[in-house]
Structure formats: structure tokens, C-alpha cells
Design an enzyme around this catalytic site. Structure first.
Site, PDB file in Angstrom:
ATOM      1  N   LYS A  74       0.832  -1.193   0.000  1.00 49.46           N
ATOM      2  CA  LYS A  74       0.000   0.000   0.000  1.00 49.46           C
ATOM      3  C   LYS A  74       0.871   1.250   0.000  1.00 49.46           C
ATOM      4  O   LYS A  74       1.906   1.304   0.649  1.00 49.46           O
ATOM      5  CB  LYS A  74      -0.912   0.008   1.230  1.00 49.46           C
ATOM      6  CG  LYS A  74      -2.002  -1.054   1.195  1.00 49.46           C
ATOM      7  CD  LYS A  74      -2.927  -0.927   2.396  1.00 49.46           C
ATOM      8  CE  LYS A  74      -4.074  -1.920   2.323  1.00 49.46           C
ATOM      9  NZ  LYS A  74      -4.994  -1.804   3.482  1.00 49.46           N
ATOM     10  N   HIS A 108      -7.285 -13.267   2.369  1.00 47.88           N
ATOM     11  CA  HIS A 108      -6.960 -12.494   3.567  1.00 47.88           C
ATOM     12  C   HIS A 108      -6.978 -13.388   4.802  1.00 47.88           C
ATOM     13  O   HIS A 108      -6.274 -13.118   5.777  1.00 47.88           O
ATOM     14  CB  HIS A 108      -7.945 -11.337   3.733  1.00 47.88           C
ATOM     15  CG  HIS A 108      -7.333 -10.140   4.397  1.00 47.88           C
ATOM     16  ND1 HIS A 108      -6.316  -9.399   3.814  1.00 47.88           N
ATOM     17  CD2 HIS A 108      -7.574  -9.556   5.595  1.00 47.88           C
ATOM     18  CE1 HIS A 108      -5.974  -8.413   4.619  1.00 47.88           C
ATOM     19  NE2 HIS A 108      -6.708  -8.487   5.713  1.00 47.88           N
ATOM     20  N   ARG A 132      -3.647 -14.780   5.117  1.00 45.31           N
ATOM     21  CA  ARG A 132      -2.776 -13.743   5.680  1.00 45.31           C
ATOM     22  C   ARG A 132      -2.919 -13.686   7.198  1.00 45.31           C
ATOM     23  O   ARG A 132      -1.922 -13.646   7.931  1.00 45.31           O
ATOM     24  CB  ARG A 132      -3.135 -12.405   5.043  1.00 45.31           C
ATOM     25  CG  ARG A 132      -2.360 -11.195   5.554  1.00 45.31           C
ATOM     26  CD  ARG A 132      -2.739  -9.979   4.708  1.00 45.31           C
ATOM     27  NE  ARG A 132      -2.367  -8.716   5.290  1.00 45.31           N
ATOM     28  CZ  ARG A 132      -1.180  -8.129   5.168  1.00 45.31           C
ATOM     29  NH1 ARG A 132      -0.221  -8.757   4.498  1.00 45.31           N
ATOM     30  NH2 ARG A 132      -0.936  -6.948   5.695  1.00 45.31           N
TER      31      ARG A 132
END
Length: 323
Positions: free
Chosen positions: A198, A269, A272
Site C-alpha cells: 500500500k 486475507h 494472511r
């Protein structure tokens, strides 16, 4: 639901945006360019911010009249959020929209479009801190094994899918980061990935031998069969030879985890989350995990300590004679 159509009872974002006065519509366009070009946010994040701001400015157009954007003050912000709260919007959604509004007013003030920034005085509703669902270490191993068994016949898509789940779990990278990897981002000798996260922040993430073996099979036996153009540098390819789409990654993870009995329904996710939890359970320190995951603040990483504590409490309750 037909793709591209708004849900029943919800206004069409494009129509609302097109209906804004010229000044407000121009502000939305400039803010969108700012988010994408200067802040480097993902397409999905930019779309969410813009949708929230369009909703806010449509309310400004109703109450401010000829004042235009300069009619956006704290009272309008509070009234906008209050109306959504009364309509039953969840606390987490209100928190997100508050963040969007504050980002917009800060940008508009710096751009000279507002005489003052009312955003900092707008209270942010607290989000409920929910523990993310994660796999147990044995369940993660079963998911990797299920994916490996599917790749035994050498099908290029199956080889790719196995490499995808191994890399996701080994590194904890985000799905967008995974899809953005190029071949040159993989250092097989050192077993590390160069990841652009990001805000275009770069970090180096290590991976283990199982992920390396899966990558080796994909690069030598799978990828050449899907490659259509020699100039394509993407690490992972779709069935048509282009860069792998995040939606295909989500399907791949759901399939791998779905093969494990009793495992929670997880997407990329979730892997993750699982990787972070297992690192901490294995003794990794918070700072190291923060760096590996690319979290901007340590507070985000600390969420995973709650996960591990909850697991320890559950084990204690099941096994200790005085639990």
C-alpha cells in the site's frame, strides 16, 4: 444479481455523481485523481472513498444551495452521518464513511476549496474489534496438501494454484500484492519476494522450502504452458495468459481451504491472518511480523496477539484441571 446494476432501494452511484453541480462534480474528480496518483491507493479503495464522498456532496448540494462546497461544515457532516445512522447503517460502515469524509475535507482544505477543515472535529465511531477467523496450523497444512495433490498430474492451472496458496500462506502477502508480482520480484537463491504494498511501499518478504518447490514447478512446468506473450513478466498468469486476477485467487483459496473438514470459510486475507497468527504462536516478535505484513502501525499487528491469547484460553479451558 446482474453485474453493474445497483441493489434494490439504493441509488445508482453514476447517476448521483452525474447529478452533482459542476463545482462539486469537479471536486470529486480531482479528489479521485489525488487518491489514485498521489496516495497510490488501490482501485477498490479509491472506489469506496469516492462513493462515500459522492453521498456526502449530494447532501451538501441539498442543504448548501448556492454556497456549493463552501457550505460543507461540521453541522452538515454530522447531519449526513446521523441520517445514515438512523437508516440502520452499521457502525463499521459509519466509521469508514467518516474516514472518507475526513480525508476529503483535509484534501479540499489543502487545495484551497474549503476555508477551514471541519474533519478533525468529526468524531469517528469506534469499530467493533472482531477477531479474524484463522486456520489452525494443522488445517493450514491440510489445505496445502490438498492443493499439492491437485497439482500431481501436472496441469498448469493446478500447478499455479498450488504455488499461489503456498506463497500466500508462506509470506502473508495481500492478494493485490501477489497478483502484482513479476518474475523479477522473486529471488529464488535467497528465497525472498520483493513486494510493492500500500502506498507503493516496498518490502522484502522471505518464503520457505515448500513455497519454493511449488514455485519451481509452476515456473518450469506450468507457466510456460499458459504464457501467450514472451514480454509478459507477471509471475502468476490467468488461463488466457494475462496477469492473474484477484477473483481467481479467491476461488483458489476457497477451494483449497474447503477441502479441509471443519476449517472456517476463508479467502486470501484469511491465509494472511493465519500466517500472522502462526508466526506469533511460533515465537516471532510483533515488530518482525509488522514488517513482514507491511502494516503501517504496530496497532494493526497487535490484533493477532488477541487471536493467539484466545487460542491459549481455549486450550486452557479444554485441558487444565482447574480451568
Amino acid at each position: 444479481m446482474t453485474a453493474g446494476r445497483p441493489r434494490a432501494g439504493r441509488p445508482d452511484l453514476g447517476e448521483v455523481r452525474a447529478g452533482l453541480p459542476e463545482e462539486l462534480g469537479s471536486a470529486v474528480d480531482s479528489f479521485e485523481r489525488h487518491l489514485a496518483a498521489e496516495r497510490g491507493l488501490s482501485v477498490h479503495t479509491v472506489r469506496g472513498y469516492v462513493a462515500d464522498v459522492v453521498s456526502l456532496l449530494s447532501r451538501v448540494a441539498e442543504v448548501a444551495g448556492d454556497a456549493g462546497l463552501r457550505g460543507l461544515d461540521l453541522s452538515v457532516l454530522r447531519e449526513w452521518l446521523s441520517a445514515q445512522h438512523s437508516a440502520g447503517v452499521s457502525r463499521s460502515t459509519l466509521a469508514r464513511r467518516t474516514a472518507s469524509a475526513r480525508a476529503f475535507t483535509a484534501w479540499a482544505f489543502k487545495a484551497g476549496l474549503l476555508p477551514a477543515d471541519p474533519g478533525p472535529r468529526l468524531a469517528v465511531p469506534s469499530r467493533p474489534r472482531r477477531l479474524p477467523p484463522v486456520l489452525r496450523a494443522d488445517q493450514a497444512g491440510e489445505a496445502m496438501s490438498a492443493s499439492a495433490s491437485g497439482a500431481e498430474q501436472g496441469d498448469p492451472v493446478a500447478l499455479r494454484d498450488h504455488a499461489v496458496v503456498e506463497v500466500l500462506y508462506a509470506t502473508g502477502v495481500r492478494v493485490a500484492e501477489l497478483c502484482g508480482l513479476d518474475i523479477g520480484d522473486v529471488d529464488r537463491e535467497r528465497r525472498v519476494l520483493r513486494v510493492i504494498g500500500k502506498g507503493d511501499k516496498e518490502r522484502v518478504v522471505p518464503f520457505g522450502l515448500p513455497a519454493d518447490a511449488a514455485l519451481d514447478r509452476w515456473l518450469h512446468s506450468g507457466r510456460p504452458k499458459l504464457l501467450r506473450e514472451s514480454s509478459n513478466t507477471a509471475l502468476f498468469l490467468g488461463v488466457r495468459g494475462g496477469r492473474l486476477d484477484p477473483r481467481a485467487v479467491r476461488r483458489t483459496v476457497h477451494d483449497a481451504v474447503g477441502a479441509v473438514g471443519g476449517a472456517p470459510d476463508l479467502g486470501p486475507h484469511g491465509l494472511r491472518h493465519s500466517a500472522a497468527t502462526h508466526l506469533l504462536e511460533g515465537g516471532a516478535d510483533l515488530r518482525s511480523v509488522q514488517e513482514l505484513l507491511g502494516h503501517a502501525t504496530l496497532a494493526t499487528t497487535q490484533l493477532y496477539t488477541h487471536v493467539t491469547v484466545e487460542r491459549l484460553k481455549a486450550i486452557h479451558d479444554r485441558t487444565h484441571p482447574r480451568s
